[in-house]
Write an enzyme that holds these catalytic residues in place. Sequence first.
Site, PDB file in Angstrom:
ATOM      1  N   CYS A  19       0.836  -1.197   0.000  1.00  0.00           N
ATOM      2  CA  CYS A  19       0.000   0.000   0.000  1.00  0.00           C
ATOM      3  C   CYS A  19       0.874   1.251   0.000  1.00  0.00           C
ATOM      4  CB  CYS A  19      -0.902   0.005   1.230  1.00  0.00           C
ATOM      5  SG  CYS A  19      -1.869   1.512   1.432  1.00  0.00           S
ATOM      6  N   CYS A  74      -2.587  -0.639   9.166  1.00  0.00           N
ATOM      7  CA  CYS A  74      -1.722  -1.817   9.095  1.00  0.00           C
ATOM      8  C   CYS A  74      -0.397  -1.533   9.799  1.00  0.00           C
ATOM      9  CB  CYS A  74      -1.431  -2.207   7.644  1.00  0.00           C
ATOM     10  SG  CYS A  74      -2.882  -2.758   6.717  1.00  0.00           S
ATOM     11  N   CYS A 105      -7.069   1.799  -0.192  1.00  0.00           N
ATOM     12  CA  CYS A 105      -6.761   0.895   0.925  1.00  0.00           C
ATOM     13  C   CYS A 105      -6.859  -0.537   0.432  1.00  0.00           C
ATOM     14  CB  CYS A 105      -7.733   1.121   2.085  1.00  0.00           C
ATOM     15  SG  CYS A 105      -7.495  -0.050   3.454  1.00  0.00           S
ATOM     16  N   GLN A 152     -17.290 -11.127  12.448  1.00  0.00           N
ATOM     17  CA  GLN A 152     -15.878 -11.192  12.126  1.00  0.00           C
ATOM     18  C   GLN A 152     -15.571 -10.305  10.919  1.00  0.00           C
ATOM     19  OE1 GLN A 152     -13.663 -12.401  13.958  1.00  0.00           O
ATOM     20  NE2 GLN A 152     -14.642 -13.936  15.246  1.00  0.00           N
ATOM     21  N   ASN A 199     -22.846 -17.503  15.291  1.00  0.00           N
ATOM     22  CA  ASN A 199     -21.836 -17.803  14.274  1.00  0.00           C
ATOM     23  C   ASN A 199     -21.364 -19.250  14.344  1.00  0.00           C
ATOM     24  OD1 ASN A 199     -20.000 -16.817  12.162  1.00  0.00           O
ATOM     25  ND2 ASN A 199     -18.377 -17.090  13.680  1.00  0.00           N
ATOM     26  N   ASN A 248     -24.618 -12.364  31.559  1.00  0.00           N
ATOM     27  CA  ASN A 248     -23.266 -11.834  31.702  1.00  0.00           C
ATOM     28  C   ASN A 248     -22.323 -12.974  32.066  1.00  0.00           C
ATOM     29  OD1 ASN A 248     -20.895 -10.550  32.305  1.00  0.00           O
ATOM     30  ND2 ASN A 248     -21.777  -9.065  33.724  1.00  0.00           N
ATOM     31  N   ASP A 266     -15.961 -18.528  22.751  1.00  0.00           N
ATOM     32  CA  ASP A 266     -15.446 -17.519  21.819  1.00  0.00           C
ATOM     33  C   ASP A 266     -15.628 -16.128  22.438  1.00  0.00           C
ATOM     34  OD1 ASP A 266     -14.554 -16.092  19.635  1.00  0.00           O
ATOM     35  OD2 ASP A 266     -16.372 -16.389  18.447  1.00  0.00           O
ATOM     36  N   CYS A 291      -9.234 -13.915  20.719  1.00  0.00           N
ATOM     37  CA  CYS A 291      -8.665 -12.768  20.014  1.00  0.00           C
ATOM     38  C   CYS A 291      -7.600 -12.085  20.869  1.00  0.00           C
ATOM     39  CB  CYS A 291      -9.756 -11.776  19.614  1.00  0.00           C
ATOM     40  SG  CYS A 291     -10.727 -11.157  20.994  1.00  0.00           S
TER      41      CYS A 291
END
Length: 438
Positions: A68, A77, A156, A265, A299, A343, A364, A394
């Site tokens: 880029c 990035c 981009c 996602q 998901n 929760n 997840d 993550c």
Amino acid sequence: MTLEVFDIESLDLDARGVARRDGKVVFVDGALPGEKVLARIVRQKASYDTARLERLIKPSSQRVEPGCPHFGMCGGCAMQHLDAAAQVAIKQRVLEDSLGHIGKVSPATVLPPLHGPTWGYRYRARLSVRAVRKKGAVLVGFRERRGSYVADIKTCRVLPPHVSNMLLPLRALVGAFTQPDRIPQIEVAVGDQTTVLLLRHMEPLSENDIALIREFGDKHNVTWWLQPKGPETVHPLDRADVDKLAYTLPEFGLRMPYRPTDFTQVNQAINRVMISKALALLDVQSDDRVADLFCGLGNFTLPLATQANSVVGIEGSAALTERALEAARQHGLEQRTSFATLNLFEVDVQWLRDLGRFDRILIDPPREGAEAVARALAALNASERPKRIVYVSCSPGTLARDAGILVHEGGYQLLSAGVINMFPHTGHVESIAVFEAE
């Protein structure tokens, strides 16, 4: 400050080269592991210094030309100057180091990394908008690297090409608004049939503004949503568009509707690969009762329901569980699924026991991890434990913490772990781990 020569040992998650000088860590922007560089110290702290790369003395064999033209200035990035395969290897090392140092655990097997497209993959994005009065211009894009200003980007490569091609037209659109300086951001959500642009506007739009965005939508095949105040005010410009946005999971025959503010996602291609891999690792049997914790829109829940006897999805957001239930109804899976809003950061072992025994559990969580869930699972008796747990993460740090709880307190074995390259060219590390009751 003076120029100094540094030997770069490793890379941190902000893609800064890590060197040492008299035992003190020095972070060098733009440097890669194995390189010898000339850099200038720009900031000194008690525990570390930061430096700016001035010249490569010995470049890394894994250094590549960024794809880029805005790399280095735009903050979207951080790793485009590093070969894509090397990026994944560094993330794998981060995962293994985190598991070892934080959780004091090591997987019996390191899973091969899950790969997807490295360009045009970002189907979700939040674009900042800034009207620069002095220049008579509008900027639309990501924030500058290590700065608060909106980067002056015209293209981009991590966005889908059709979205990248809209960056300059969006500048012109906002510039033509009645109050362009009252538009702070535009969120992007690319679905299977439409691309949604969610416009945050801090003042009411004029009739001319509305006419302009309708014209833009027709020209670029865009569905507009508006947000005049808080998240609760988000709505489609045209009510008929409320259910247009969705993504597909072809392997399972599923279409998942969502709202542009719902969590989904970013990388739809790798999401499909991740779901397939997670279900294979969970080794679901047709008579299994399965829990999907932090289930979001379903998901994983709905794909699981195509294989298991029953699936319980639990999520903290009522809006998400309602949409998951509706999707289950649309696909004829309502008899095999149930959803609850709770929760999951405040649960305990009694809550888990009250749900009844599960054969397998998929977790997840967001970046905060699933410490309360891990402690609840660890407190179960041997006869109560699910046979297998698949944990999608993550954050390597919170995964490692929770893995330590499951292994050292719960008697689970960490069978395998590996990275998922969900966010190429960034320092973000997505991963997956498999635990089995001993």
